[in-house]
Design an enzyme around this catalytic site. Structure first.
Site, PDB file in Angstrom:
ATOM      1  N   ASN A 128       0.861  -1.181   0.000  1.00  0.00           N
ATOM      2  CA  ASN A 128       0.000   0.000   0.000  1.00  0.00           C
ATOM      3  C   ASN A 128       0.900   1.234   0.000  1.00  0.00           C
ATOM      4  O   ASN A 128       1.454   1.591   1.034  1.00  0.00           O
ATOM      5  CB  ASN A 128      -0.912  -0.016   1.240  1.00  0.00           C
ATOM      6  CG  ASN A 128      -1.722   1.259   1.364  1.00  0.00           C
ATOM      7  OD1 ASN A 128      -1.843   2.022   0.411  1.00  0.00           O
ATOM      8  ND2 ASN A 128      -2.281   1.499   2.545  1.00  0.00           N
ATOM      9  N   LYS A 151       0.105   4.275  -0.409  1.00  0.00           N
ATOM     10  CA  LYS A 151      -0.543   5.501   0.082  1.00  0.00           C
ATOM     11  C   LYS A 151      -0.255   6.661  -0.888  1.00  0.00           C
ATOM     12  O   LYS A 151      -0.220   6.445  -2.089  1.00  0.00           O
ATOM     13  CB  LYS A 151      -0.064   5.811   1.499  1.00  0.00           C
ATOM     14  CG  LYS A 151      -0.151   4.593   2.412  1.00  0.00           C
ATOM     15  CD  LYS A 151       0.037   4.915   3.849  1.00  0.00           C
ATOM     16  CE  LYS A 151       0.093   3.618   4.633  1.00  0.00           C
ATOM     17  NZ  LYS A 151      -0.034   3.803   6.063  1.00  0.00           N
ATOM     18  N   HIS A 181      -9.638   1.144   4.586  1.00  0.00           N
ATOM     19  CA  HIS A 181      -8.363   1.363   5.293  1.00  0.00           C
ATOM     20  C   HIS A 181      -8.609   2.333   6.454  1.00  0.00           C
ATOM     21  O   HIS A 181      -9.420   3.255   6.343  1.00  0.00           O
ATOM     22  CB  HIS A 181      -7.326   1.934   4.321  1.00  0.00           C
ATOM     23  CG  HIS A 181      -5.950   1.945   4.901  1.00  0.00           C
ATOM     24  ND1 HIS A 181      -5.524   2.926   5.766  1.00  0.00           N
ATOM     25  CD2 HIS A 181      -4.917   1.071   4.781  1.00  0.00           C
ATOM     26  CE1 HIS A 181      -4.274   2.662   6.134  1.00  0.00           C
ATOM     27  NE2 HIS A 181      -3.889   1.542   5.552  1.00  0.00           N
ATOM     28  N   GLU A 232      -7.023   4.769   7.498  1.00  0.00           N
ATOM     29  CA  GLU A 232      -6.834   6.193   7.161  1.00  0.00           C
ATOM     30  C   GLU A 232      -8.076   6.742   6.459  1.00  0.00           C
ATOM     31  O   GLU A 232      -8.459   7.895   6.663  1.00  0.00           O
ATOM     32  CB  GLU A 232      -5.566   6.365   6.300  1.00  0.00           C
ATOM     33  CG  GLU A 232      -4.312   6.185   7.145  1.00  0.00           C
ATOM     34  CD  GLU A 232      -3.091   5.699   6.387  1.00  0.00           C
ATOM     35  OE1 GLU A 232      -3.065   5.765   5.151  1.00  0.00           O
ATOM     36  OE2 GLU A 232      -2.147   5.233   7.065  1.00  0.00           O
ATOM     37  N   GLU A 260      -5.843  -4.946  10.419  1.00  0.00           N
ATOM     38  CA  GLU A 260      -4.832  -3.918  10.646  1.00  0.00           C
ATOM     39  C   GLU A 260      -5.159  -3.152  11.925  1.00  0.00           C
ATOM     40  O   GLU A 260      -5.944  -2.192  11.889  1.00  0.00           O
ATOM     41  CB  GLU A 260      -4.803  -2.926   9.477  1.00  0.00           C
ATOM     42  CG  GLU A 260      -4.465  -3.534   8.142  1.00  0.00           C
ATOM     43  CD  GLU A 260      -3.822  -2.508   7.215  1.00  0.00           C
ATOM     44  OE1 GLU A 260      -2.708  -2.748   6.778  1.00  0.00           O
ATOM     45  OE2 GLU A 260      -4.432  -1.458   6.977  1.00  0.00           O
ATOM     46  N   GLY A 265       1.983   2.341  10.776  1.00  0.00           N
ATOM     47  CA  GLY A 265       2.930   3.448  10.652  1.00  0.00           C
ATOM     48  C   GLY A 265       3.567   3.859  11.966  1.00  0.00           C
ATOM     49  O   GLY A 265       4.187   4.919  12.053  1.00  0.00           O
ATOM     50  N   SER A 319       3.055  -2.110  10.528  1.00  0.00           N
ATOM     51  CA  SER A 319       4.500  -2.130  10.757  1.00  0.00           C
ATOM     52  C   SER A 319       5.150  -3.470  10.420  1.00  0.00           C
ATOM     53  O   SER A 319       6.056  -3.926  11.126  1.00  0.00           O
ATOM     54  CB  SER A 319       4.816  -1.694  12.199  1.00  0.00           C
ATOM     55  OG  SER A 319       4.361  -0.375  12.422  1.00  0.00           O
TER      56      SER A 319
HETATM   57  C1  PEP Z   1      -0.973   0.254   5.999  1.00  0.00           C
HETATM   58  O1  PEP Z   1      -1.036   1.436   5.730  1.00  0.00           O
HETATM   59  O2  PEP Z   1      -1.829  -0.522   5.540  1.00  0.00           O
HETATM   60  C2  PEP Z   1       0.116  -0.205   6.850  1.00  0.00           C
HETATM   61  C3  PEP Z   1       0.023  -1.389   7.359  1.00  0.00           C
HETATM   62  O3  PEP Z   1       1.162   0.677   7.057  1.00  0.00           O
HETATM   63  P1  PEP Z   1       2.563   0.334   7.781  1.00  0.00           P
HETATM   64  O4  PEP Z   1       3.064  -0.967   7.202  1.00  0.00           O
HETATM   65  O5  PEP Z   1       3.440   1.482   7.448  1.00  0.00           O
HETATM   66  O6  PEP Z   1       2.285   0.200   9.243  1.00  0.00           O
END
Ligand code: PEP
Length: 254
Positions: A10, A12, A97, A99, A169, A175, A215
């Protein structure tokens, strides 16, 4: 039950078309001609055509959009329809997601509308769910996941669920550098699979793939992937670099 792992990047709001194509050239060299996992890249809308073109001879890598609108067309300034994404050759669309939920106010009803439209169009959704830190601290993980699944998957066609992907998630892990422990991930994934079984039956719950996101990096991939109900990863930050994303893909076959 063996489920083929699915690892998705992803990106973003990173990588315009030129940078996205550069990534693919480097990544292709690193990953070689074969992979035991399904690999998906989710660039920004504007980079989708360039990514699709760069992958024209690739049977290894599929393409996802990070969002879509549920209507076919209309007065929705700034939005993109599923038909437009199909014209480019998108295989998957990420919906729900955290976000999108937190920053853009998307709720389970809207996510459900998008999932229904994707199923109707024959495009595979990657549906994200997950609790916030406050919800985890208040022992609400199961209630939150159950609500997101019940409402987000409401009235979806069982047959289309086989190719639908769920991404667990935990919001507190996205993040932040703070990954869920393999045990925490397994617990949430097993619960997610149980709820899917309640809604759609055992056949679907045994076959549906559930990714972990939050992460993920090369060093923690293998341990997360060794959990029986973890079938892949949705990767943000560590997917921006071809080296670390290729390592994650390689470390995903356990
Ligand atoms: C994501 O945005 O779906 C995500 C898991 O980000 P990160 O791996 O940076 O935590």
């Amino acid at each position: 039950m063996s489920r083929k792992p699915i690892i998705a990047a992803n990106w973003k709001m990173h990588k315009g078309p030129a940078e996205a194509v550069e990534f693919i050239e480097e990544f292709d060299n690193l990953i070689g001609g074969s992979s035991l996992v399904d690999i998906v890249l989710a660039p920004t809308f504007v980079s989708l055509p360039a990514v699709r073109d760069a992958l024209v001879n690739s049977e290894l890598i599929q393409v996802a959009s990070q969002n879509c609108h549920f209507e076919e067309k209309g007065a929705f300034t700034g939005e993109i329809s599923i038909g437009m994404l199909q014209e480019i050759g998108v295989d998957y669309v990420i919906i729900g997601h955290s976000e999108r939920r937190a920053i853009f106010g998307e709720d389970d009803r809207l996510i459900n509308a998008k999932a229904k439209s994707l199923h109707a169009a024959g495009v595979k959704p990657i549906i994200c769910i997950g609790e916030t830190l406050e919800e985890r601290d208040a022992n609400q993980v199961e209630n939150v996941l159950r609500r997101q699944l019940k409402e987000g998957l409401m009235e979806l066609d069982g047959e289309k669920m086989f190719e639908t992907v769920i991404a667990y998630e935990p919001v507190w892990a996205i993040g932040t550098g703070r990954t869920a422990t393999p045990g925490q991930a397994q617990e949430a994934h097993a619960f997610t699979r149980k709820v899917i079984g309640e809604i759609f039956g055992e056949d679907i719950s045994a076959k549906i793939r559930i990714q972990y996101g939050g992460s993920v990096k090369p060093a923690n991939t293998a341990e997360l992937m060794s959990q029986p109900d973890v079938d892949g990863a949705l990767v943000g930050g560590a997917s921006l670099d071809p080296g670390s994303f290729s390592e994650i893909c390689k470390n995903s076959t356990v």
